[in-house]
Design a protein around this motif. Sequence first.
Motif, PDB file in Angstrom:
ATOM      1  N   VAL A  26       0.951  -1.130   0.032  1.00  0.00           N
ATOM      2  CA  VAL A  26      -0.246   0.093  -0.037  1.00  0.00           C
ATOM      3  C   VAL A  26       0.835   1.166   0.149  1.00  0.00           C
ATOM      4  CG1 VAL A  26      -1.916   1.119   1.234  1.00  0.00           C
ATOM      5  CG2 VAL A  26      -1.524  -1.275   1.375  1.00  0.00           C
ATOM      6  N   LEU A  42       2.416   4.706   0.871  1.00  0.00           N
ATOM      7  CA  LEU A  42       2.313   5.514   1.726  1.00  0.00           C
ATOM      8  C   LEU A  42       2.293   7.065   1.300  1.00  0.00           C
ATOM      9  CD1 LEU A  42       2.340   5.735   5.022  1.00  0.00           C
ATOM     10  CD2 LEU A  42       4.923   6.112   4.668  1.00  0.00           C
ATOM     11  N   PRO A  43       1.204   7.903   1.413  1.00  0.00           N
ATOM     12  CA  PRO A  43       1.282   9.089   0.958  1.00  0.00           C
ATOM     13  C   PRO A  43       2.615   9.980   1.341  1.00  0.00           C
ATOM     14  CG  PRO A  43      -0.465   8.885   2.538  1.00  0.00           C
ATOM     15  CD  PRO A  43       0.289   7.677   2.213  1.00  0.00           C
ATOM     16  N   LEU A  86       4.132  12.291   3.555  1.00  0.00           N
ATOM     17  CA  LEU A  86       3.579  13.010   4.767  1.00  0.00           C
ATOM     18  C   LEU A  86       4.704  14.227   5.292  1.00  0.00           C
ATOM     19  CD1 LEU A  86       2.472   9.892   6.526  1.00  0.00           C
ATOM     20  CD2 LEU A  86       0.673  11.495   5.294  1.00  0.00           C
ATOM     21  N   PRO A  87       4.355  15.138   5.577  1.00  0.00           N
ATOM     22  CA  PRO A  87       5.219  16.092   6.263  1.00  0.00           C
ATOM     23  C   PRO A  87       5.882  15.533   7.437  1.00  0.00           C
ATOM     24  CG  PRO A  87       2.812  17.012   6.778  1.00  0.00           C
ATOM     25  CD  PRO A  87       2.685  15.761   5.803  1.00  0.00           C
ATOM     26  N   ARG A  97       8.050  15.789  11.138  1.00  0.00           N
ATOM     27  CA  ARG A  97       7.930  16.555  12.197  1.00  0.00           C
ATOM     28  C   ARG A  97       9.118  16.516  13.092  1.00  0.00           C
ATOM     29  NH1 ARG A  97       2.175  17.686  13.411  1.00  0.00           N
ATOM     30  NH2 ARG A  97       0.859  16.209  12.362  1.00  0.00           N
ATOM     31  N   GLU A 142      -4.250  12.241  15.458  1.00  0.00           N
ATOM     32  CA  GLU A 142      -4.144  13.190  14.439  1.00  0.00           C
ATOM     33  C   GLU A 142      -4.132  12.608  13.051  1.00  0.00           C
ATOM     34  OE1 GLU A 142      -2.245  16.510  12.255  1.00  0.00           O
ATOM     35  OE2 GLU A 142      -1.551  14.542  12.115  1.00  0.00           O
ATOM     36  N   VAL A 150      -2.330  13.144   9.737  1.00  0.00           N
ATOM     37  CA  VAL A 150      -1.109  12.715   9.342  1.00  0.00           C
ATOM     38  C   VAL A 150      -0.604  11.730   9.995  1.00  0.00           C
ATOM     39  CG1 VAL A 150       1.397  13.588   9.156  1.00  0.00           C
ATOM     40  CG2 VAL A 150      -0.499  14.898   8.107  1.00  0.00           C
ATOM     41  N   GLU A 151      -0.669  11.690  11.318  1.00  0.00           N
ATOM     42  CA  GLU A 151       0.037  10.581  12.236  1.00  0.00           C
ATOM     43  C   GLU A 151      -0.848   9.449  12.192  1.00  0.00           C
ATOM     44  OE1 GLU A 151       2.932  11.294  13.258  1.00  0.00           O
ATOM     45  OE2 GLU A 151       2.754  13.246  12.361  1.00  0.00           O
ATOM     46  N   ALA A 168      -2.146   8.468   9.377  1.00  0.00           N
ATOM     47  CA  ALA A 168      -1.776   7.971   8.048  1.00  0.00           C
ATOM     48  C   ALA A 168      -0.308   7.173   8.095  1.00  0.00           C
ATOM     49  CB  ALA A 168      -1.773   9.068   6.932  1.00  0.00           C
ATOM     50  N   ARG A 169       0.514   7.625   8.933  1.00  0.00           N
ATOM     51  CA  ARG A 169       1.817   7.223   9.027  1.00  0.00           C
ATOM     52  C   ARG A 169       1.874   5.938   9.663  1.00  0.00           C
ATOM     53  NH1 ARG A 169       5.702  11.478   8.876  1.00  0.00           N
ATOM     54  NH2 ARG A 169       4.607  12.894  10.094  1.00  0.00           N
ATOM     55  N   LEU A 172       0.152   3.443   8.456  1.00  0.00           N
ATOM     56  CA  LEU A 172      -0.313   2.576   7.287  1.00  0.00           C
ATOM     57  C   LEU A 172       0.305   1.250   6.908  1.00  0.00           C
ATOM     58  CD1 LEU A 172      -2.330   2.489   4.741  1.00  0.00           C
ATOM     59  CD2 LEU A 172      -0.929   3.831   3.615  1.00  0.00           C
ATOM     60  N   PRO A 173       1.841   1.273   7.085  1.00  0.00           N
ATOM     61  CA  PRO A 173       2.544   0.061   7.002  1.00  0.00           C
ATOM     62  C   PRO A 173       2.049  -1.066   8.276  1.00  0.00           C
ATOM     63  CG  PRO A 173       4.090   1.809   7.019  1.00  0.00           C
ATOM     64  CD  PRO A 173       2.711   2.409   7.413  1.00  0.00           C
ATOM     65  N   LEU A 228      -5.758  11.520   2.967  1.00  0.00           N
ATOM     66  CA  LEU A 228      -5.035  10.701   4.168  1.00  0.00           C
ATOM     67  C   LEU A 228      -6.398   9.796   4.468  1.00  0.00           C
ATOM     68  CD1 LEU A 228      -3.844  13.443   6.375  1.00  0.00           C
ATOM     69  CD2 LEU A 228      -2.511  12.074   5.079  1.00  0.00           C
TER      70      LEU A 228
END
Lengths: 623, 218
Positions: free
Chosen positions: A357, A359-360, A362-363, A365, B83, B85-86, B88-89, B91-92, B131
């Motif tokens: 899949v 992974l888009p 992502l910014p 941090r 959150e 974005v977090e 989405a992170r 996903l794996p 996302l």
Amino acid sequence: MSHPVLKDAPGASICMLGNHAIVRGALEAGLQFFSCYPGTPSSEVGDLLARVSKPAGVLFEYSINEKVAVEVAFAASLTGARSMCGMKHLGLNYAGDPISTMPYVGVEGGMVIVSAGDPSAITSPNEQDQRHFSRFLYYPVFDPATPDDAYRMTRYAFDFSEKTRLPVIMRPTTRVCHTSGMVEYGPLPQSRNEIRFTKNPPRYVPIPVNARRMRKELIDRFALAEELLGQSGFFPRRGSGTMGVIASGVGYAYASEILDELGLYDRVSLLKIGAYPIPETILSEFLSSVESVLVVEELTPYVEEIVSLNAFRLGRSIPVYGKNSGHFPVEFEYNPDMVEDAIRKFLQLEPRTIVEVALPELPPRPPVLCSGCPHRTSFYLARKVFGKNTVYVNDIGCYTLGYGEPLHSCDVLLCMGSSISQASGIARTTGKRTVAYIGDSTFFHSGLPPLANAVQANDDITVVILNNYITAMTGFQPSFSAWESQYPDSSNNGQKDRGIVLLDAVKGLGVKEVYSVDPFDEAQTLDAFKKAKSSKGVNVVICNSPCAVHRVRVEPDGKRAPYIIDQEKCNACSLCVRVLGCPGIVVEDGVYFIDASMCDGCDLCAYVCNRDAIHQVEVPEHA
Amino acid sequence: MHDNPKNGDFRLRILLAGTGGQGVITAARLLSEYFVRKGDQVLSAQLHGMAQRGGAVQSTVCVNSGISPALPRGGADVVLGCEPVEAARTLPYVSADTVVFINTAPIVPFVLSQNYVLESGSSEYPDLGMLEESLRAATSRVYPLDATKMAQEAGSLKTINVVMLGCLFGAGVVPYPSQDFIDTIMVLAPPNLAETNTAAFRMGVEFAESLNVVEQAS
């Protein structure tokens, strides 16, 4: 309420952090003395002991550096005390001199050096494999796979250390230190070692004539260590197959769980390596029973090479797979997927079918200096005076975050205390004044000798000591820097009157030109930097301002009123954002504003603004 | 899913994600303590070392799951993303069976306000729909909610983590009644926050109960 780590509850099942499990193991073994210098991922060992040492009856100190920590703990051991000290992998290198000869002299009370490893260099400038200290300097090294291992091995290690008279190294890695797992408590001790120092110079003084005798004894004691480890239970074997998997550390945790799921223990035998030296009897027996071996270990192919050598000595020409065969990379941490892939390849199983899949994007941090951090102000003002062509040498601490955009205050970095010496080297060859940044805790750790060295050489350097009165990066441990305002827990080891005044220390080393400033007094600080820039030889600017985060934690009134941006005056020139990198300033749709919940009220953005658009929110006078 | 659970007869791997200050580590600690009190085996790990203010934080809570401190790919049963974005992170670690809760209120990474440009050339916070879709490509069980708003309604923005924990219990994947967890909060969380925490937790439970997560899967 006392801390759960002190609970006298044999048989209780507690979920605890790996680093805390080490503390429990040590307390059950009758720990009497502890010293440390904080460093991620080891810090929680010392931080917990700082809280519980008094009720636990343990003598405790946050040492000035790891070399001192090891030396005081070793000397405590010579008086019979069971002692432990804590540090990260690099700290063990800093203590390289004393630890080299300690095994020669040998301990009286058991001594455990906890040196946490950081594979993948998650919070360090390098990754390294402390297991090599075992063969290099004759240290038994424990390699826990889980918090429970860390607990049981630490509890075992003190008695083992006394029997062999060897100091030992406990080497948990980040995934053990920072994982919480189940630990079943044993009893707390009824009695402890008697404290007594008996003079016996031939035993405690490794002058050459004694050192040569000790050298021979050391070989015998190390052989005893190997024999005892053979009975320790830290090398369990599972399965009866002829495909051998040998695993250590967290690699064992991954491998055993994967083999459990695959359910192949009729084909596979799994041997756990829990410590070094690996008992040859155990390894030989295992290698005699398998036809090929896969070694699962992070960092260097340490076990892999011992296994190859052992197989060769046995006359067993069996293949040994691992890093050298390309089943695993040499560098960085492993993960369960990597280990499963290697095990499947080794067992010639079908590779897993992975649904990929995407992974888009992502910014990130990344860590940044906090809003209100006094280091930002010091960096900004110094750069205003010294300009962009000066070389800025930085050091280890929060201030390393001066690296890159927008502060550009870290052109060179190496290790604890290196900023001053590296500035000396650069200034001497280039003939140009060079700036060194170093924090108060790091300065006391290892900045004093290089400063004295620079004074002797009369180097054209400006040392900026970023004095925030605390060891902030590793979790707010006390610094040796004296603090007039006497925060409840910030002065060293609770000794409020014993801190060192940086100004006195610097002058005492022979620096003639010293400025002690508050970086938020911009005029005073700029003036000091200007004078420092235009003179010759070594000068020091001490920027005194408490860590913004810690100040708010310990001072009830520490929170200052936030600043706001007057939208009538702001022309969105972006200067404040471009030069400061403060996370409190937010831009949305081209509009600049300050997040009041983030703003610490430090005033730097107001100082930087050309249009007088930033003001502190007016608050009523303090009642 | 679990009619009469005996302790230790289920396995549950939970992945919590968020930014520093959202209480991800605290939530993991509460959950761990809860399952330990129930008599289960717990292993909980922090997957990122530098959890400075505002940094990305991931924590796992693995119940009756063995000794590995890290999840394999697709290894999470439940993701609690505090959150977007977090979330989405993670996903794996998401598979077709994973239940994902996403708090839809973004915390814009500081770098995006500082002239930072992504490889794509964008310097904008990623599109929320994108996302969510990226997670839906892995599992159909993706449930967005405005947990920040719920936390605010409960009385404190500091309870976003507790709203997300409510989702976990409301989803029916924990074989114990959700009231039990409120008792744990009462014991472990600061007393002055007990009411707020309970309210936040109940909002999460109610939200997730309304979704029939477990029925959808079977």
